[in-house]
Design a protein around this motif. Structure first.
Motif, mmCIF file in Angstrom:
data_model
loop_
_atom_site.group_PDB
_atom_site.id
_atom_site.type_symbol
_atom_site.label_atom_id
_atom_site.label_comp_id
_atom_site.label_asym_id
_atom_site.label_seq_id
_atom_site.Cartn_x
_atom_site.Cartn_y
_atom_site.Cartn_z
ATOM 1 N N HIS A 39 -5.513 0.965 10.204
ATOM 2 C CA HIS A 39 -7.407 0.524 9.620
ATOM 3 C C HIS A 39 -7.022 -0.199 8.069
ATOM 4 C CE1 HIS A 39 -8.196 2.725 13.433
ATOM 5 N NE2 HIS A 39 -7.220 3.865 12.691
ATOM 6 N N LYS A 40 -6.113 0.157 7.515
ATOM 7 C CA LYS A 40 -6.171 -0.375 6.143
ATOM 8 C C LYS A 40 -5.263 -0.999 6.053
ATOM 9 C CE LYS A 40 -8.003 -0.199 1.588
ATOM 10 N NZ LYS A 40 -8.296 0.567 0.714
ATOM 11 N N ASN A 41 -3.805 -0.672 5.531
ATOM 12 C CA ASN A 41 -2.717 -1.286 5.108
ATOM 13 C C ASN A 41 -1.232 -0.930 5.437
ATOM 14 O OD1 ASN A 41 -4.465 -2.226 2.587
ATOM 15 N ND2 ASN A 41 -4.191 -0.820 1.453
ATOM 16 N N GLY A 42 -1.408 -0.137 6.713
ATOM 17 C CA GLY A 42 -0.409 -0.747 7.601
ATOM 18 C C GLY A 42 1.088 -0.888 6.625
ATOM 19 N N LEU A 43 1.947 -1.143 6.504
ATOM 20 C CA LEU A 43 3.064 -0.120 6.093
ATOM 21 C C LEU A 43 2.964 0.227 4.594
ATOM 22 C CD1 LEU A 43 6.168 -0.002 6.387
ATOM 23 C CD2 LEU A 43 6.484 -1.993 6.588
ATOM 24 N N GLU A 44 2.206 -0.347 4.240
ATOM 25 C CA GLU A 44 2.067 -0.077 2.442
ATOM 26 C C GLU A 44 1.774 1.363 2.508
ATOM 27 O OE1 GLU A 44 -0.793 -1.548 -1.520
ATOM 28 O OE2 GLU A 44 -0.293 -3.009 0.478
ATOM 29 N N ASP A 45 0.791 1.649 3.251
ATOM 30 C CA ASP A 45 0.195 3.347 3.294
ATOM 31 C C ASP A 45 0.930 4.251 3.842
ATOM 32 O OD1 ASP A 45 -2.040 2.586 1.942
ATOM 33 O OD2 ASP A 45 -3.558 2.100 4.017
ATOM 34 N N LYS A 48 3.392 4.372 0.642
ATOM 35 C CA LYS A 48 2.922 5.610 -0.378
ATOM 36 C C LYS A 48 2.542 6.795 -0.095
ATOM 37 C CE LYS A 48 -0.754 2.224 -2.096
ATOM 38 N NZ LYS A 48 -1.721 1.430 -1.902
ATOM 39 N N ALA A 49 1.941 7.357 1.775
ATOM 40 C CA ALA A 49 2.573 8.405 2.281
ATOM 41 C C ALA A 49 4.164 9.050 1.973
ATOM 42 C CB ALA A 49 2.261 8.714 3.313
ATOM 43 N N ALA A 50 4.888 8.317 2.300
ATOM 44 C CA ALA A 50 6.237 8.400 1.958
ATOM 45 C C ALA A 50 6.319 9.169 0.195
ATOM 46 C CB ALA A 50 7.045 7.986 2.184
ATOM 47 N N TRP A 51 6.238 8.046 -0.397
ATOM 48 C CA TRP A 51 7.020 8.848 -1.750
ATOM 49 C C TRP A 51 6.003 9.481 -1.830
ATOM 50 C CZ3 TRP A 51 3.510 9.602 -6.224
ATOM 51 C CH2 TRP A 51 4.437 9.341 -7.662
#
Length: 65
Positions: A39-45, A48-51
């Motif tokens: 619902h916001k930044n797709g792959l970028e989010d 970030k979660a993985a980081w």
């Protein structure tokens, strides 16, 4: 700032779940970024979660060493 739609999909606000589960900073951010990614930044989010998950794992390994 209060109750943005990408944090309130399905009627559950992500911050409420994070606080109820007492997840802390790193785990809370994992949940936040995964929950909002569609619902916001797709792959970028997801990245970030993985980081944050990687950081959480590193901290757990240090604590259990």
């Amino acid at each position: 700032i209060d109750h943005p739609p990408h944090y309130n999909v399905g009627g559950i606000e992500v911050i409420d779940a994070i606080e109820a589960w007492q997840l802390g900073f790193h785990a809370g951010n994992v949940i936040k970024y995964v929950a909002r990614h569609k619902h916001k930044n797709g792959l970028e989010d997801l990245k970030k979660a993985a980081w944050y998950l990687s950081r959480l794992i590193q901290n757990e390994e240090k604590a259990n060493a």
